[in-house]
Design an enzyme around this catalytic site. Structure first.
Site, PDB file in Angstrom:
ATOM      1  N   ASN A  48       0.799  -1.242   0.113  1.00 20.73           N
ATOM      2  CA  ASN A  48       0.286  -0.266  -0.102  1.00 20.73           C
ATOM      3  C   ASN A  48       1.381   1.150   0.161  1.00 20.73           C
ATOM      4  O   ASN A  48       1.595   1.707   0.954  1.00 20.73           O
ATOM      5  CB  ASN A  48      -0.430   0.253   1.205  1.00 20.73           C
ATOM      6  CG  ASN A  48      -1.868   1.237   1.610  1.00 20.73           C
ATOM      7  OD1 ASN A  48      -1.786   2.335   0.485  1.00 20.73           O
ATOM      8  ND2 ASN A  48      -2.030   1.188   2.506  1.00 20.73           N
ATOM      9  N   TRP A  49       0.867   2.057  -0.985  1.00 20.03           N
ATOM     10  CA  TRP A  49       2.116   3.187  -1.624  1.00 20.03           C
ATOM     11  C   TRP A  49       1.239   3.935  -0.253  1.00 20.03           C
ATOM     12  O   TRP A  49       2.406   5.408  -0.692  1.00 20.03           O
ATOM     13  CB  TRP A  49       2.053   3.486  -3.068  1.00 20.03           C
ATOM     14  CG  TRP A  49       2.447   2.392  -3.645  1.00 20.03           C
ATOM     15  CD1 TRP A  49       3.601   1.204  -3.092  1.00 20.03           C
ATOM     16  CD2 TRP A  49       3.348   2.183  -4.569  1.00 20.03           C
ATOM     17  NE1 TRP A  49       4.025   0.508  -4.022  1.00 20.03           N
ATOM     18  CE2 TRP A  49       4.403   1.085  -5.059  1.00 20.03           C
ATOM     19  CE3 TRP A  49       3.606   3.045  -5.418  1.00 20.03           C
ATOM     20  CZ2 TRP A  49       5.135   0.684  -5.872  1.00 20.03           C
ATOM     21  CZ3 TRP A  49       4.317   3.045  -6.911  1.00 20.03           C
ATOM     22  CH2 TRP A  49       5.031   1.644  -7.394  1.00 20.03           C
ATOM     23  N   LYS A  50       0.011   4.311  -0.248  1.00 22.10           N
ATOM     24  CA  LYS A  50      -0.990   5.432   0.364  1.00 22.10           C
ATOM     25  C   LYS A  50      -0.374   6.650  -0.520  1.00 22.10           C
ATOM     26  O   LYS A  50      -0.421   6.575  -1.660  1.00 22.10           O
ATOM     27  CB  LYS A  50       0.043   5.759   1.718  1.00 22.10           C
ATOM     28  CG  LYS A  50       0.265   4.274   2.570  1.00 22.10           C
ATOM     29  CD  LYS A  50       0.270   4.582   4.291  1.00 22.10           C
ATOM     30  CE  LYS A  50       0.285   3.306   4.781  1.00 22.10           C
ATOM     31  NZ  LYS A  50       0.009   3.532   6.349  1.00 22.10           N
ATOM     32  N   HIS A  68      -9.284   0.236   4.553  1.00 17.10           N
ATOM     33  CA  HIS A  68      -8.362   1.041   5.635  1.00 17.10           C
ATOM     34  C   HIS A  68      -8.165   1.732   6.591  1.00 17.10           C
ATOM     35  O   HIS A  68      -9.292   2.511   6.912  1.00 17.10           O
ATOM     36  CB  HIS A  68      -7.165   2.132   4.107  1.00 17.10           C
ATOM     37  CG  HIS A  68      -5.674   1.506   5.194  1.00 17.10           C
ATOM     38  ND1 HIS A  68      -5.570   2.858   5.915  1.00 17.10           N
ATOM     39  CD2 HIS A  68      -4.500   1.025   4.833  1.00 17.10           C
ATOM     40  CE1 HIS A  68      -3.802   1.749   6.494  1.00 17.10           C
ATOM     41  NE2 HIS A  68      -3.788   1.477   5.470  1.00 17.10           N
ATOM     42  N   GLU A 127      -7.162   4.123   7.467  1.00 19.11           N
ATOM     43  CA  GLU A 127      -6.660   5.945   7.570  1.00 19.11           C
ATOM     44  C   GLU A 127      -8.047   6.117   6.383  1.00 19.11           C
ATOM     45  O   GLU A 127      -8.371   7.869   6.809  1.00 19.11           O
ATOM     46  CB  GLU A 127      -5.485   6.073   6.435  1.00 19.11           C
ATOM     47  CG  GLU A 127      -4.100   5.414   7.450  1.00 19.11           C
ATOM     48  CD  GLU A 127      -3.184   5.179   6.897  1.00 19.11           C
ATOM     49  OE1 GLU A 127      -2.973   5.387   5.405  1.00 19.11           O
ATOM     50  OE2 GLU A 127      -1.613   4.555   7.348  1.00 19.11           O
ATOM     51  N   GLU A 181      -5.378  -5.502  10.605  1.00 12.38           N
ATOM     52  CA  GLU A 181      -4.083  -4.188  10.723  1.00 12.38           C
ATOM     53  C   GLU A 181      -4.583  -3.627  12.365  1.00 12.38           C
ATOM     54  O   GLU A 181      -5.460  -2.701  12.082  1.00 12.38           O
ATOM     55  CB  GLU A 181      -4.501  -3.407   9.594  1.00 12.38           C
ATOM     56  CG  GLU A 181      -4.066  -3.778   7.957  1.00 12.38           C
ATOM     57  CD  GLU A 181      -3.023  -3.192   7.242  1.00 12.38           C
ATOM     58  OE1 GLU A 181      -2.902  -3.161   6.767  1.00 12.38           O
ATOM     59  OE2 GLU A 181      -4.335  -2.087   7.087  1.00 12.38           O
ATOM     60  N   GLY A 209       2.401   2.395  10.682  1.00 12.23           N
ATOM     61  CA  GLY A 209       3.107   3.369  10.534  1.00 12.23           C
ATOM     62  C   GLY A 209       4.218   3.233  11.792  1.00 12.23           C
ATOM     63  O   GLY A 209       3.994   4.741  11.947  1.00 12.23           O
ATOM     64  N   SER A 214       3.491  -2.028  10.578  1.00  9.20           N
ATOM     65  CA  SER A 214       4.464  -2.238  10.293  1.00  9.20           C
ATOM     66  C   SER A 214       5.554  -3.361  10.443  1.00  9.20           C
ATOM     67  O   SER A 214       6.382  -3.765  11.077  1.00  9.20           O
ATOM     68  CB  SER A 214       5.583  -1.983  12.208  1.00  9.20           C
ATOM     69  OG  SER A 214       4.516  -0.333  12.254  1.00  9.20           O
ATOM     70  N   GLY A 222       3.304  -1.145   4.747  1.00  7.64           N
ATOM     71  CA  GLY A 222       2.806  -0.253   3.971  1.00  7.64           C
ATOM     72  C   GLY A 222       4.119   1.209   3.715  1.00  7.64           C
ATOM     73  O   GLY A 222       4.203   0.823   2.465  1.00  7.64           O
ATOM     74  N   GLY A 223       4.510   1.844   4.691  1.00  2.06           N
ATOM     75  CA  GLY A 223       6.130   1.859   4.558  1.00  2.06           C
ATOM     76  C   GLY A 223       6.663   1.452   3.668  1.00  2.06           C
ATOM     77  O   GLY A 223       7.912   1.843   3.260  1.00  2.06           O
TER      78      GLY A 223
HETATM   79  C1  PEP Z   1      -0.883  -0.358   5.895  1.00  2.00           C
HETATM   80  O1  PEP Z   1      -0.746   1.313   5.176  1.00  2.00           O
HETATM   81  O2  PEP Z   1      -1.240  -0.868   5.404  1.00  2.00           O
HETATM   82  C2  PEP Z   1      -0.216  -0.215   6.816  1.00  2.00           C
HETATM   83  C3  PEP Z   1       0.196  -1.629   7.892  1.00  2.00           C
HETATM   84  O3  PEP Z   1       1.510   0.375   7.532  1.00  2.00           O
HETATM   85  P1  PEP Z   1       2.930   0.034   7.377  1.00  2.00           P
HETATM   86  O4  PEP Z   1       3.238  -1.115   7.140  1.00  2.00           O
HETATM   87  O5  PEP Z   1       3.953   1.112   7.200  1.00  2.00           O
HETATM   88  O6  PEP Z   1       2.428   0.047   9.820  1.00  2.00           O
END
Ligand code: PEP
Length: 257
Positions: A10-12, A95, A97, A171, A177, A218, A239-240
């Site tokens: 997930n590049w956000k 998600h 967010e 999640e 994050g 994470s 994500g990151g």
């Molecule tokens: C996500 O955006 O779904 C996510 C899990 O982010 P991160 O891996 O950065 O915690």
């Protein structure tokens, strides 16, 4: 029941079109070599067209990060399932967010999941409790409610389309994050004791055992293998760490076992 491991990035709201092209060119050779995992990249909307062209002929799937549930209409700024389905096979729905900053509810998640399936898209449906809910001992109630309401009214569709038609991502919001992941055992317990039993209630035991359930929060190249060692965890929503080619490839390699 064999469930093919699944890892989505997930590049956000990161990467311009030029940056997306560059990242994809770094990812493709490494990812293509890993057959045992279903791999999906979810760039921002603006990079989907370029990404679709670069991924054509590879076994790397493309996903959007959100969509509206209506097929078309006067919804300024929104993107419809038909538009997504022109370019993508997957779409992230619900998600945290989106739930936190854009007012998504279990009802809008459900509409979007229904609309995605109707277009032949594979929704990656995100659920998870906040830190406050976790500390108040409400994880089971919150996650069960999100799965139950987010996936309600779908038994007929899933009976036809099968357990592979959608993916669930657990999640915990406090892990996203933050650099503070859940423990692998803790995440597996939520999948085993909450998510799969609700899936069984909705779709029957056989289907519940066939649905891929991911962990997200994470995940990085160092901790991914611990999550994938849990039989209940079928992959990750990343994500990151999905923004760094070498690290994302290592995570996908870990999912291949
Ligand atoms: C996500 O955006 O779904 C996510 C899990 O982010 P991160 O891996 O950065 O915690």
């Amino acid at each position: 029941m064999m469930r093919k491991p699944f890892v989505a990035g997930n590049w956000k709201m990161y990467k311009t079109v030029a940056e997306a092209r560059h990242l994809i060119s770094e990812l493709v050779p490494g990812l293509q070599a890993i057959d045992a995992v279903e791999k999906v990249l979810c760039p921002p909307f603006t990079a989907l067209l370029a990404a679709a062209a670069l991924l054509e002929g590879t076994d790397i799937g493309l996903g959007a990060q959100n969509m509206h549930w209506e097929l078309s209409g006067a919804y300024t700024g929104e993107i419809s399932p038909v538009m997504i389905a022109e370019l993508c096979r997957y779409v992230i729905i619900g998600h945290s967010e989106r739930r936190t900053y854009f007012g998504e509810t279990d009802d809008t998640v459900n509409r979007k999941v229904q609309a995605a399936l109707a277009q032949g898209l594979t929704p990656i449906v995100c659920v998870g409790e906040t830190l406050e809910e976790n500390e108040a001992g409400q994880t089971a109630d919150v996650v069960a409610r999100q799965v139950r309401l987010g996936l309600s009214g779908l038994s007929g569709v899933i009976e036809q389309a099968g357990a592979g038609a959608f993916v669930v991502a657990y999640e915990p919001v406090w892990a996203i994050g933050t650099g503070r992941p859940s423990t692998a055992q803790g995440a597996a317990k939520v999948v085993r004791e909450i998510i799969r039993p609700v899936l069984a209630e909705l779709f029957g035991d056989m289907t519940a055992q066939g649905v891929r359930v991911l962990y997200g929060g994470s995940v990085n190249a160092k901790n991914a293998a611990e999550f994938f060692a849990e039989a209940e965890i079928d992959g990750a929503l990343v994500g990151g760490a999905s923004l760094k080619a070498a690290e994302f490839i290592q995570i996908v390699q870990a999912a291949a076992g």
